[in-house]
Structures are given as structure tokens and as C-alpha cells.
Design a protein around this motif. Sequence first.
Motif, PDB file in Angstrom:
ATOM      1  N   SER A   4      19.691 -26.987 -31.533  1.00 23.25           N
ATOM      2  CA  SER A   4      20.915 -26.989 -31.822  1.00 23.25           C
ATOM      3  C   SER A   4      21.111 -26.008 -33.091  1.00 23.25           C
ATOM      4  O   SER A   4      20.331 -26.153 -33.623  1.00 23.25           O
ATOM      5  CB  SER A   4      21.518 -28.292 -31.898  1.00 23.25           C
TER       6      SER A   4
ATOM      7  N   GLN B 270      30.282 -29.392 -34.942  1.00 21.04           N
ATOM      8  CA  GLN B 270      31.107 -30.086 -33.998  1.00 21.04           C
ATOM      9  C   GLN B 270      32.261 -29.212 -33.286  1.00 21.04           C
ATOM     10  O   GLN B 270      32.293 -29.239 -32.053  1.00 21.04           O
ATOM     11  CB  GLN B 270      31.709 -31.360 -34.740  1.00 21.04           C
TER      12      GLN B 270
ATOM     13  N   ASP C 262      30.808 -26.939 -30.894  1.00 18.28           N
ATOM     14  CA  ASP C 262      30.240 -27.469 -29.719  1.00 18.28           C
ATOM     15  C   ASP C 262      31.360 -28.021 -28.803  1.00 18.28           C
ATOM     16  O   ASP C 262      31.448 -27.907 -27.744  1.00 18.28           O
ATOM     17  CB  ASP C 262      29.405 -28.852 -30.193  1.00 18.28           C
TER      18      ASP C 262
ATOM     19  N   ARG D 110      32.413 -24.685 -27.002  1.00 17.57           N
ATOM     20  CA  ARG D 110      31.329 -24.667 -25.826  1.00 17.57           C
ATOM     21  C   ARG D 110      31.657 -25.330 -24.822  1.00 17.57           C
ATOM     22  O   ARG D 110      31.641 -24.733 -23.470  1.00 17.57           O
ATOM     23  CB  ARG D 110      29.936 -24.906 -26.487  1.00 17.57           C
TER      24      ARG D 110
END
Length: 273
Positions: A5, A194, A197, A200
Motif C-alpha cells: 500500500s 484514504q 483508496d 481506486r
Amino acid sequence: MPKRSLLWHLLPSYGLVTLAAVLGIGWVALRQFEVSYLEATRTDLQARADFLNQQLGPEIPDDRADFARLCRRYDLGSGIRITLLLADGKVDSDSRNRPEELENQLSRPEIHQALASGTHDAVRYNPGLDQRVIYMAVPVLRNDRLFGLLYVSMPLTALDQALWQMQAWVLVVGVALALLTAPLAWWALRAIVQPLDQIRQAVQRIAAGTWSARVVVPDPRELAELAESFNRMADQLQRRIGSLAQQNNEQNAVLTSMAEGVLAVDSQERIIS
């Protein structure tokens, strides 16, 4: 091999930057401490050399045995080696009774400079003692004539030990601070990772056919602009896909209604059965 990550890429870097900052500040503090200590040591050696110079008297006697005994007692009490060098470089007396170590040492920078322009000192490593030593050469003048030099030296044991201990503490404090600030770094980096993400995941939902996927606009300006741009792109994509789907449906409806009324003819306009 699964990729790490972004958070795990950034978190170690944050810790290293924190550690490097602490070590940098510690290094500057240690250098300042060393400079201050050496300056105080120079002042102390200068005062001691001036005192010993006065003990030689206004007229330096030919018999300097009493001065040699005084230097040996002074050495025992202070740990400072005292050597009286004549102007030609010969050792007149040495508080350690090892004059051969200093015979013909006029090439030493501090001695050479002291003979030329006054008191000078130097700090260097002494292989015999396996530690750093500060050396100071102080001219002995009488009636504006150079008699010789008082050459005093003292090991910097206390300074080097203090520096080693302080360096160890700086390293320990740096590592501890990096570990203690790790939760704060996690929280700060999480606030960046965050939203990325979420974008994504929204991209993956759109790729799977969920055209209504959108992301929440975060507070940071850069991330907010990215999220807003993504949402606008998703809106435009959804409208275009919807328009294409509507056109396709209309074309299918037209073709379906015309299926029974379409005739196929050949080049001579005869109906092909």
C-alpha cells in the motif's frame, strides 16, 4: 508478488526523516558543545601556562631544578604535561621525565607557529595514548627576547567520553521519537491515502459497470480537486454511456419494426427469395 500500500511506502520514509532531523539537530548540538568545551580548555591551559611562566621569575635562573619539581607536582595534581622547550627546540625539563619524546619537535605546527607569532594550540589524536590530546605552546619572553616555550598538553578523555555518551543518547532519542510519532504519522498519511483508496475503489466499480459510483470530496484542497475531477469525469462518462445505450435501443427498435418489410434484391432488382 502483491504490491504494498502507498501508506506503507510513505510511513517508513516519515520515520527516517524524523530520525534524520533529530540526528542532524543532535550533531549540531554536539559540535557546539565540543567547541565550547575546547574553548574553555584553551582558556584554562593559557591561565595555567601564564602561572607557570611567572614561577620562572623575572630573570630565568640557570638552575631550573625547582621549576622542574614544581611542574612534576603540578602534573600529578592536574594531569597536564608540562615541558619547557628552549628556543633551539631542546627539552629543558619535562614533567613526565620523557624528554626524548619531544626532542627536535620544532616541526609541530603549534610549536612552529608559537615561535613565529605567539601562543598557538592544536588538537590531534595521540597513538600512544589512543585518544585525542590538546597541545598548547606559549612563548616564554624576557626583556622582549624569546627564551623558549612552555609546551602544555592534556588528554581530552572527559570530552570524548561525554561526546560518545551524548551521541548514544541522541540516537536513542531519535529512534524513540520516530517510534512515538509513528501513530501521528499514520493518522496524517491515512488522511492522504484514504481518499486515494476511495477513488481506486470507485474506478473499479465503474469498470465493473456501476456507472453511478462517486467519491466523497475530502477537505485537503489537492485531494478535493482530484475527487471533484473524478466525479465530473464519472458524470460525463455516465451521460455518454447512457446516450449510447439510448441510441442503440432506438436503432434496435427501428430494425425490429422493419424486419417484416425488408426485401432483398439482386443487381437486376429481382427479389431474392
